[in-house]
Design a protein around this motif. Structure first.
Motif, PDB file in Angstrom:
ATOM      1  N   LEU B  24       1.161  -0.998  -0.023  1.00  0.00           N
ATOM      2  CA  LEU B  24       0.120  -0.087   0.061  1.00  0.00           C
ATOM      3  C   LEU B  24       0.853   1.165   0.260  1.00  0.00           C
ATOM      4  CD1 LEU B  24      -3.415   1.059   2.055  1.00  0.00           C
ATOM      5  CD2 LEU B  24      -1.582   2.407   2.027  1.00  0.00           C
ATOM      6  N   VAL B  25       0.557   1.810  -0.928  1.00  0.00           N
ATOM      7  CA  VAL B  25       1.186   3.554  -1.086  1.00  0.00           C
ATOM      8  C   VAL B  25       0.830   4.599  -0.447  1.00  0.00           C
ATOM      9  CG1 VAL B  25       3.028   5.191  -2.185  1.00  0.00           C
ATOM     10  CG2 VAL B  25       3.046   2.814  -2.610  1.00  0.00           C
ATOM     11  N   GLY B  26       0.793   5.253  -0.003  1.00  0.00           N
ATOM     12  CA  GLY B  26       0.059   6.546   0.667  1.00  0.00           C
ATOM     13  C   GLY B  26       0.237   7.806   0.067  1.00  0.00           C
ATOM     14  N   LEU B  27      -0.970   8.641   0.327  1.00  0.00           N
ATOM     15  CA  LEU B  27      -0.239   9.735  -0.278  1.00  0.00           C
ATOM     16  C   LEU B  27      -1.164  10.706   0.141  1.00  0.00           C
ATOM     17  CD1 LEU B  27       1.247  10.991  -2.813  1.00  0.00           C
ATOM     18  CD2 LEU B  27      -0.471  10.362  -4.229  1.00  0.00           C
ATOM     19  N   ALA B  28      -0.483  11.435   0.922  1.00  0.00           N
ATOM     20  CA  ALA B  28      -1.063  12.615   1.421  1.00  0.00           C
ATOM     21  C   ALA B  28      -1.129  14.362   1.166  1.00  0.00           C
ATOM     22  CB  ALA B  28      -1.203  13.049   3.206  1.00  0.00           C
ATOM     23  N   THR B  29      -2.080  14.469   0.639  1.00  0.00           N
ATOM     24  CA  THR B  29      -3.107  15.527  -0.582  1.00  0.00           C
ATOM     25  C   THR B  29      -3.206  16.638   0.374  1.00  0.00           C
ATOM     26  OG1 THR B  29      -4.045  14.791  -2.389  1.00  0.00           O
ATOM     27  CG2 THR B  29      -1.261  14.225  -1.915  1.00  0.00           C
ATOM     28  N   HIS B  30      -2.841  18.183  -0.028  1.00  0.00           N
ATOM     29  CA  HIS B  30      -3.639  19.203   0.265  1.00  0.00           C
ATOM     30  C   HIS B  30      -3.606  20.356  -1.094  1.00  0.00           C
ATOM     31  CE1 HIS B  30      -5.321  22.588   2.432  1.00  0.00           C
ATOM     32  NE2 HIS B  30      -6.175  21.817   1.942  1.00  0.00           N
ATOM     33  N   ASN B  31      -4.023  20.073  -1.811  1.00  0.00           N
ATOM     34  CA  ASN B  31      -3.993  21.593  -3.183  1.00  0.00           C
ATOM     35  C   ASN B  31      -3.181  21.303  -3.338  1.00  0.00           C
ATOM     36  OD1 ASN B  31      -6.746  22.657  -3.341  1.00  0.00           O
ATOM     37  ND2 ASN B  31      -5.220  24.025  -1.149  1.00  0.00           N
ATOM     38  N   ASN B  32      -2.480  19.876  -4.268  1.00  0.00           N
ATOM     39  CA  ASN B  32      -1.449  19.260  -5.012  1.00  0.00           C
ATOM     40  C   ASN B  32      -1.218  19.258  -5.996  1.00  0.00           C
ATOM     41  OD1 ASN B  32      -0.523  18.366  -1.490  1.00  0.00           O
ATOM     42  ND2 ASN B  32       1.611  19.596  -2.795  1.00  0.00           N
ATOM     43  N   ALA B  33      -2.051  19.749  -7.505  1.00  0.00           N
ATOM     44  CA  ALA B  33      -1.877  19.781  -8.360  1.00  0.00           C
ATOM     45  C   ALA B  33      -1.023  19.941  -9.504  1.00  0.00           C
ATOM     46  CB  ALA B  33      -3.418  20.606  -8.693  1.00  0.00           C
ATOM     47  N   LYS B  34      -0.219  20.537  -8.846  1.00  0.00           N
ATOM     48  CA  LYS B  34       0.843  21.340  -9.199  1.00  0.00           C
ATOM     49  C   LYS B  34       1.775  20.265  -9.456  1.00  0.00           C
ATOM     50  CE  LYS B  34       0.774  26.173  -9.142  1.00  0.00           C
ATOM     51  NZ  LYS B  34       1.722  27.061  -8.519  1.00  0.00           N
ATOM     52  N   THR B  35       2.120  19.090  -8.157  1.00  0.00           N
ATOM     53  CA  THR B  35       3.302  18.653  -8.271  1.00  0.00           C
ATOM     54  C   THR B  35       2.042  16.646  -8.471  1.00  0.00           C
ATOM     55  OG1 THR B  35       2.977  18.282  -6.060  1.00  0.00           O
ATOM     56  CG2 THR B  35       5.021  19.760  -7.502  1.00  0.00           C
ATOM     57  N   VAL B  36       1.496  17.273  -8.043  1.00  0.00           N
ATOM     58  CA  VAL B  36       1.378  14.832  -7.649  1.00  0.00           C
ATOM     59  C   VAL B  36       1.326  13.834  -9.019  1.00  0.00           C
ATOM     60  CG1 VAL B  36      -1.799  14.929  -8.248  1.00  0.00           C
ATOM     61  CG2 VAL B  36      -0.555  14.089  -5.938  1.00  0.00           C
ATOM     62  N   GLY B  37       1.343  15.052 -10.342  1.00  0.00           N
ATOM     63  CA  GLY B  37       0.509  13.733 -11.185  1.00  0.00           C
ATOM     64  C   GLY B  37       1.646  13.404 -11.233  1.00  0.00           C
ATOM     65  N   PRO B  38       3.277  13.687 -11.990  1.00  0.00           N
ATOM     66  CA  PRO B  38       4.979  12.687 -12.002  1.00  0.00           C
ATOM     67  C   PRO B  38       4.564  12.148 -10.631  1.00  0.00           C
ATOM     68  CG  PRO B  38       5.008  15.352 -12.370  1.00  0.00           C
ATOM     69  CD  PRO B  38       3.534  14.737 -12.020  1.00  0.00           C
ATOM     70  N   VAL B  39       4.270  12.720  -9.759  1.00  0.00           N
ATOM     71  CA  VAL B  39       4.419  11.540  -8.332  1.00  0.00           C
ATOM     72  C   VAL B  39       3.777  10.182  -8.714  1.00  0.00           C
ATOM     73  CG1 VAL B  39       4.210  11.698  -5.655  1.00  0.00           C
ATOM     74  CG2 VAL B  39       4.880  13.562  -6.840  1.00  0.00           C
ATOM     75  N   VAL B  40       2.632  10.349  -8.825  1.00  0.00           N
ATOM     76  CA  VAL B  40       1.240   9.112  -8.690  1.00  0.00           C
ATOM     77  C   VAL B  40       1.780   8.388 -10.418  1.00  0.00           C
ATOM     78  CG1 VAL B  40      -0.765   8.395  -9.666  1.00  0.00           C
ATOM     79  CG2 VAL B  40      -0.876  10.753  -7.669  1.00  0.00           C
ATOM     80  N   LYS B  41       2.310   8.817 -11.374  1.00  0.00           N
ATOM     81  CA  LYS B  41       3.094   7.895 -12.193  1.00  0.00           C
ATOM     82  C   LYS B  41       4.545   7.340 -11.826  1.00  0.00           C
ATOM     83  CE  LYS B  41       1.853  11.118 -16.167  1.00  0.00           C
ATOM     84  NZ  LYS B  41       1.651  11.635 -16.531  1.00  0.00           N
ATOM     85  N   ALA B  42       5.016   8.169 -11.074  1.00  0.00           N
ATOM     86  CA  ALA B  42       6.433   7.495 -10.501  1.00  0.00           C
ATOM     87  C   ALA B  42       6.005   6.360  -9.391  1.00  0.00           C
ATOM     88  CB  ALA B  42       7.653   8.596  -9.866  1.00  0.00           C
ATOM     89  N   ILE B  43       5.449   6.497  -8.679  1.00  0.00           N
ATOM     90  CA  ILE B  43       4.567   5.569  -7.504  1.00  0.00           C
ATOM     91  C   ILE B  43       4.292   3.992  -8.504  1.00  0.00           C
ATOM     92  CG2 ILE B  43       3.010   5.126  -6.270  1.00  0.00           C
ATOM     93  CD1 ILE B  43       2.862   7.724  -5.378  1.00  0.00           C
ATOM     94  N   GLN B  44       2.953   4.553  -9.236  1.00  0.00           N
ATOM     95  CA  GLN B  44       2.885   3.417 -10.305  1.00  0.00           C
ATOM     96  C   GLN B  44       3.461   2.878 -10.811  1.00  0.00           C
ATOM     97  OE1 GLN B  44      -0.224   5.291 -13.151  1.00  0.00           O
ATOM     98  NE2 GLN B  44      -1.978   5.206 -11.413  1.00  0.00           N
ATOM     99  N   ALA B  45       4.888   3.190 -11.270  1.00  0.00           N
ATOM    100  CA  ALA B  45       5.567   2.815 -12.286  1.00  0.00           C
ATOM    101  C   ALA B  45       6.742   1.761 -11.520  1.00  0.00           C
ATOM    102  CB  ALA B  45       6.216   3.816 -12.688  1.00  0.00           C
ATOM    103  N   GLY B  46       6.558   2.681  -9.710  1.00  0.00           N
ATOM    104  CA  GLY B  46       7.859   1.555  -8.725  1.00  0.00           C
ATOM    105  C   GLY B  46       6.843   0.462  -8.954  1.00  0.00           C
TER     106      GLY B  46
END
Lengths: 234, 421
Positions: B24-46
């Protein structure tokens, strides 16, 4: 003639003796009430002191700033002071109760007035304590915030807040005690209004640029404080 | 059951439909639209690269973003990650987003922990949505030691600039190391991995009603692992994402880290008062990698903040510090800029006396933490001056000396804690 004098004297002595015999039990009752009252008041003092020590009341009053005031006035700690206060109020109550048993005319009304005043005195003391606590907390919060925000004259700001709260608390206390209600109300209203007006003028005219910066930061989106030369701590 | 009160009904239904997971990978967000996309892609790839056979889920706990962050997290398709590395997974990778309310940020971690417990995840990781330089192998580095080697908490190591993370180097690392005996470089981490059993233990602890646990539970989680007999590990991740200067205000940072550390001392007194000297923990990669590029810092402002603090906060410091420590601070405040030094011993005594005052609640605990800010700035000024031209080895040597002072003065803390001086 001689018999008459002797008879009058005897009658007077008998009346005095009767009066004394009538008064003596009441006096004894009063003394008993006073003694029992002293014992109860003493127990109350010991219990109150133990409870306050258990509740770390000295620490609370220290953080409220009350301990500092007491030290300056060469008074004992707030726990000791409050327990002594409890003792005297309780014993005084018993003494007055005892005096009322004596049946001295005119004293009854004063005694009942005293008992009616006690709750107001207690409420006034509570207001003073929590008022000092609030004054200490908010003035310290303002001092710390001002120092960390690098605002000018942090102590003046802190002292102003403390003074306003204490003046407000005093006006409440006098109102509760019924001492110069109108005078205190008018004095407080005038002083508070003058201070606020002074602040408003100082902030709006004297600190025009500061006011502008503050309002821009607060209400204009995207206006950030310049912190480019500060290192992120984490 | 923790999840009964934490998880919303719709989120709970989604979790139940997922069943059980391994990762399980957790991501705690709050108004992170600028950066969250590449982070999620990297998590998925990982996950696809390093755990292709495991059942996995990405859980996004969002604090009410108004910029569409949760949509971005759930919308990032698994196919976005596949073509790049020609990746194949044998299992479904679930991606669920939930709104944890407008509470403090700690509620997000609590939501992730509760979800991990419900899904019976074996190994979990939390990733910061601002880690724009995340690489897919971060997932492996954080989760492999837990999944394959039965470690319980994996904390990151970063390559940092020599003047970054100074709060970590000057207080958090040396103090946790001295008191809890574990040489963990980043006890307060934005990326970390934890085992299902540690997560389950921590989420069910009776700490969540406390403001400190709700606002910053990361450090209490590390302390729980250090004091609970769990196995710790450090994993080098690479360069830490550059922080937006000014976004990381000092007082909130002090509350989340120093406040949480002071707060942890009381329930763990029995552990730290008897703790032996510190021991290294298993580590992969360099323990400390320092970048030395020149950086512009307003040192004058740091010193001015210290001088203002010492002068203006005198009545506050009188309640917190011992007379000798306060006198020493006033003495160094009177020195010229060139002679100004905040020695390690005095700094350690300052921190320990603040910890004791926090324990004894000599005033509002938040005020105690706020009062540390100007003194920390003074220490920073001194640290910057001492290490201005220092090499990586010099910095490491100075940190090690400071850690030694924290360990040497532990009896001083213990004495004051027990009512001495």
């Amino acid at each position: 003639m001689r018999d008459m004098i002797v008879s009058e004297l005897t009658q007077a002595m008998q009346e005095l003796a009767r009066g004394f015999a009538h008064f003596l039990p009441r006096l004894i009752v009063m003394l008993i009430i006073a003694f029992v009252g002293w014992v109860i008041a003493y127990i109350l003092k010991v219990v109150l002191r133990a409870i306050l020590r258990l509740a770390q009341f000295d620490k609370l009053s220290e953080s409220a700033g009350a301990a500092h005031l007491l030290t300056q006035a060469a008074l004992p700690s707030s726990t000791e002071l409050l327990s002594r206060f409890g003792f005297w109020v309780a014993w005084l109550g018993f003494l007055l109760l005892g005096v009322s048993v004596l049946g001295i005319a005119g004293l009854q009304e004063h005694i009942s007035n005293f008992f009616l005043f006690l709750p107001r005195l207690f409420v006034a003391l509570v207001i003073v304590f929590f008022g000092l606590l609030a004054a200490s907390f908010f003035s310290r919060a303002a001092l710390l915030a001002a120092v960390n925000a690098n605002l000018p004259s942090p102590r003046l700001l802190s002292l102003s807040i403390r003074t306003i709260i204490i003046v407000f608390v005093l006006s409440m206390v006098f109102e509760e005690l019924g001492v110069g209600e109108q005078t205190m109300l008018v004095t407080f209203g005038t002083a508070f209004g003058a201070v606020m007006l002074g602040f408003a003028i100082a902030f709006g005219l004297g600190g025009q640029r500061l006011a502008q910066r503050f309002l821009e930061r607060r209400f204009l989106p995207g206006t950030k404080e310049e912190k480019e030369d500060e290192l992120p701590p984490l | 059951m923790a999840e009964e009160s934490v998880l919303r009904d719709d989120f709970l239904r989604q979790l139940i439909s997922v069943g059980e997971v391994d990762i399980l990978v957790g991501l705690a967000t709050h108004n992170n639209a600028k950066t969250v996309g590449p982070v999620v892609k990297a998590i998925q790839a990982g996950i696809l690269t390093y755990f292709p056979r495991e059942r996995a889920a990405i859980i996004n706990a969002d604090g009410g973003s108004r910029d569409g962050t949760p949509d971005l997290v759930t919308r990032v398709s698994i196919d976005d990650a596949r073509p790049a590395g020609n990746l194949r997974t044998l299992r479904t990778l679930h991606s669920i987003s939930t709104h944890y309310g407008n509470g403090p940020s700690g509620s997000a971690l609590r939501t992730i922990l509760a979800a991990a417990e419900l899904l019976r995840a074996k190994a979990c990781a939390v990733i910061s949505p601002e880690s724009v330089n995340i690489e897919p192998d971060w997932i492996s580095r954080l989760l492999r030691p837990i999944y394959n080697e039965n470690f319980d908490l994996v904390l990151p190591l970063y390559r940092r600039h020599k003047f970054e993370g100074l709060l970590m180097r000057n207080v958090i690392y040396p103090m946790t190391r001295s008191l809890y005996g574990c040489r963990i470089r980043e006890p307060y981490a934005t990326e970390f991995g934890f085992s299902g059993r540690l997560g389950s233990d921590f989420v069910n602890r009776d700490i969540w009603s406390h403001e400190m646990a709700r606002s910053g539970p990361e450090l209490p989680l590390t302390v729980a692992a250090m004091t609970g007999g769990y196995r710790l590990y450090q994993s080098f991740l690479g360069t830490k994402a550059p922080m937006d200067r000014g976004s990381n205000d000092l007082v909130p940072a002090l509350r989340h880290t120093v406040g949480a550390l002071f707060w942890s001392l009381q329930p763990n007194f029995a552990v730290w008062s008897a703790s032996p000297n510190s021991q290294p923990v298993p580590t992969v990669g360099p323990e400390s990698e320092v970048a030395l590029e020149p950086v512009r810092v307003n040192r004058k402002r740091l010193r001015d903040a210290f001088l203002t603090g010492v002068a203006e906060l005198d009545p506050v410091f009188r309640s917190i510090l011992s007379p000798s420590t306060l006198a020493e601070l006033q003495q160094i405040a009177g020195r010229s800029e060139d002679d100004f030094r905040y020695p390690a011993e005095l700094w350690v005594k300052t921190v320990y006396e603040f910890a004791v005052s926090y324990h004894k609640s000599v005033m509002s605990r938040d005020h105690i933490i706020q009062a540390l800010a100007p003194l920390y700035r003074g220490r920073m000024f001194s640290f910057l001056a001492e290490n201005r031209n220092g090499s990586a080895e010099d910095i490491e040597h100075n940190i090690e000396t400071l850690c030694g002072e924290f360990e040497r003065l532990r009896p001083y803390l213990l004495k004051m804690w027990n009512g001495g001086e």
